[in-house]
Write an enzyme that holds these catalytic residues in place. Sequence first.
Site, PDB file in Angstrom:
ATOM      1  N   TRP A 254      31.285  22.476 -23.870  1.00 30.41           N
ATOM      2  CA  TRP A 254      30.888  22.585 -22.473  1.00 30.41           C
ATOM      3  C   TRP A 254      31.983  23.219 -21.620  1.00 30.41           C
ATOM      4  O   TRP A 254      31.705  24.046 -20.749  1.00 30.41           O
ATOM      5  CB  TRP A 254      30.490  21.226 -21.936  1.00 30.41           C
TER       6      TRP A 254
ATOM      7  N   ARG B 159      43.648  18.890 -24.594  1.00 32.66           N
ATOM      8  CA  ARG B 159      44.702  17.943 -24.983  1.00 32.66           C
ATOM      9  C   ARG B 159      45.554  18.464 -26.139  1.00 32.66           C
ATOM     10  O   ARG B 159      46.588  17.890 -26.459  1.00 32.66           O
ATOM     11  CB  ARG B 159      44.083  16.597 -25.352  1.00 32.66           C
TER      12      ARG B 159
ATOM     13  N   LYS C 106      19.065  10.714 -18.779  1.00 29.18           N
ATOM     14  CA  LYS C 106      18.152  11.447 -19.669  1.00 29.18           C
ATOM     15  C   LYS C 106      18.691  11.510 -21.101  1.00 29.18           C
ATOM     16  O   LYS C 106      17.919  11.746 -22.033  1.00 29.18           O
ATOM     17  CB  LYS C 106      17.854  12.843 -19.119  1.00 29.18           C
TER      18      LYS C 106
ATOM     19  N   ASP D 200      16.466  18.474 -16.555  1.00 28.74           N
ATOM     20  CA  ASP D 200      17.359  18.141 -17.663  1.00 28.74           C
ATOM     21  C   ASP D 200      16.645  17.277 -18.697  1.00 28.74           C
ATOM     22  O   ASP D 200      16.891  17.376 -19.902  1.00 28.74           O
ATOM     23  CB  ASP D 200      18.596  17.415 -17.125  1.00 28.74           C
TER      24      ASP D 200
ATOM     25  N   SER E 289      20.099  19.704 -28.532  1.00 27.16           N
ATOM     26  CA  SER E 289      20.636  18.514 -27.868  1.00 27.16           C
ATOM     27  C   SER E 289      21.193  17.547 -28.902  1.00 27.16           C
ATOM     28  O   SER E 289      20.497  17.129 -29.826  1.00 27.16           O
ATOM     29  CB  SER E 289      19.529  17.826 -27.058  1.00 27.16           C
ATOM     30  N   ARG E 290      22.447  17.148 -28.731  1.00 33.54           N
ATOM     31  CA  ARG E 290      23.067  16.216 -29.672  1.00 33.54           C
ATOM     32  C   ARG E 290      22.384  14.845 -29.625  1.00 33.54           C
ATOM     33  O   ARG E 290      22.258  14.179 -30.651  1.00 33.54           O
ATOM     34  CB  ARG E 290      24.562  16.092 -29.379  1.00 33.54           C
TER      35      ARG E 290
END
Length: 304
Positions: free
Chosen positions: A12, A32, A163, A216, A226-227
């Site tokens: 993302w 990171r 959602k 969404d 979609s995971r």
Amino acid sequence: MTKITIIGGGAWGNTLGYLLTRSNQKYQLWSRHQQESLTTITQDADIIISAVSMKGVREVIQQLGETNLKPDTIIVTATKGLDLETTHTPSQIWQTAFPHNPIVVLSGPNLAKEIQRGLPAATVVSSNHHPSAELVQSVFASDIFRVYINDDPIGTELGGTLKNVMAIASGVCDGLELGTNAKAALLTRALPEMIRVGVKLGARIDTFFGLSGLGDLLATCDSPLSRNYQVGFALAKGKTIPEILTILEGTAEGINTTKVLVKLAHNQNISVPITYQIYLLLEEKITPQIAVKNLMARELKEEF
């Protein structure tokens, strides 16, 4: 030029960077894994965009707390989730940590892999500070990305968060091959469940009929990209959560959100029948087939 920093080097975060490039904006991206400190890369930033997972939000805030942000630095949160300990949304956590900075929520039917292919999409940026929302709108708007504004950040955020639970349920529905009728019924009943939670937490009803709610919901509940949908589908095929997580690309926020939502619903006395069955399924207390049976056997009632 607006100085922009994206925090989060996942799918993302990189997709948001791609969108900024499409709109001719320059940005820096921090993850990171970099040696450069977060405080250094965000110094003098006009806009900071947080695209980390829910579990990474507090860690990032702690690192940013070591520096003094400009009071007019806009913080954009693009995280969809709920904090397990406090049940707060990401924007609430950011606002508590930086009470003097404008907070903007970015949420919508935005599947990263489709956007990365250059396919058109739309989203919502929401804030109580309208000029900040307008600036974020202008830096993201491009030939493939249409950006709308509203002033209901909590509703916008909850739409994109809740959602994910329904996407797990949708994946279960398709994995069990229950058909179009069942899928339509599930999604239709999912929306009022989301609205009940949202209104209780201070959101506006109409927000849930917009891009960050219904939009969404439709995108995430009907796409193998979609995971969260993938999690539900795999559960329906007999996979366990540990097995699913080993092959999943990225984080399925719906797993954590389900646990937090059940806790929140219990404390606030909110009816969340779909969420509760997904919770039992994730906790391996029932099978997908029993979850469906339980929903079908609920007490008969008025639709509205």
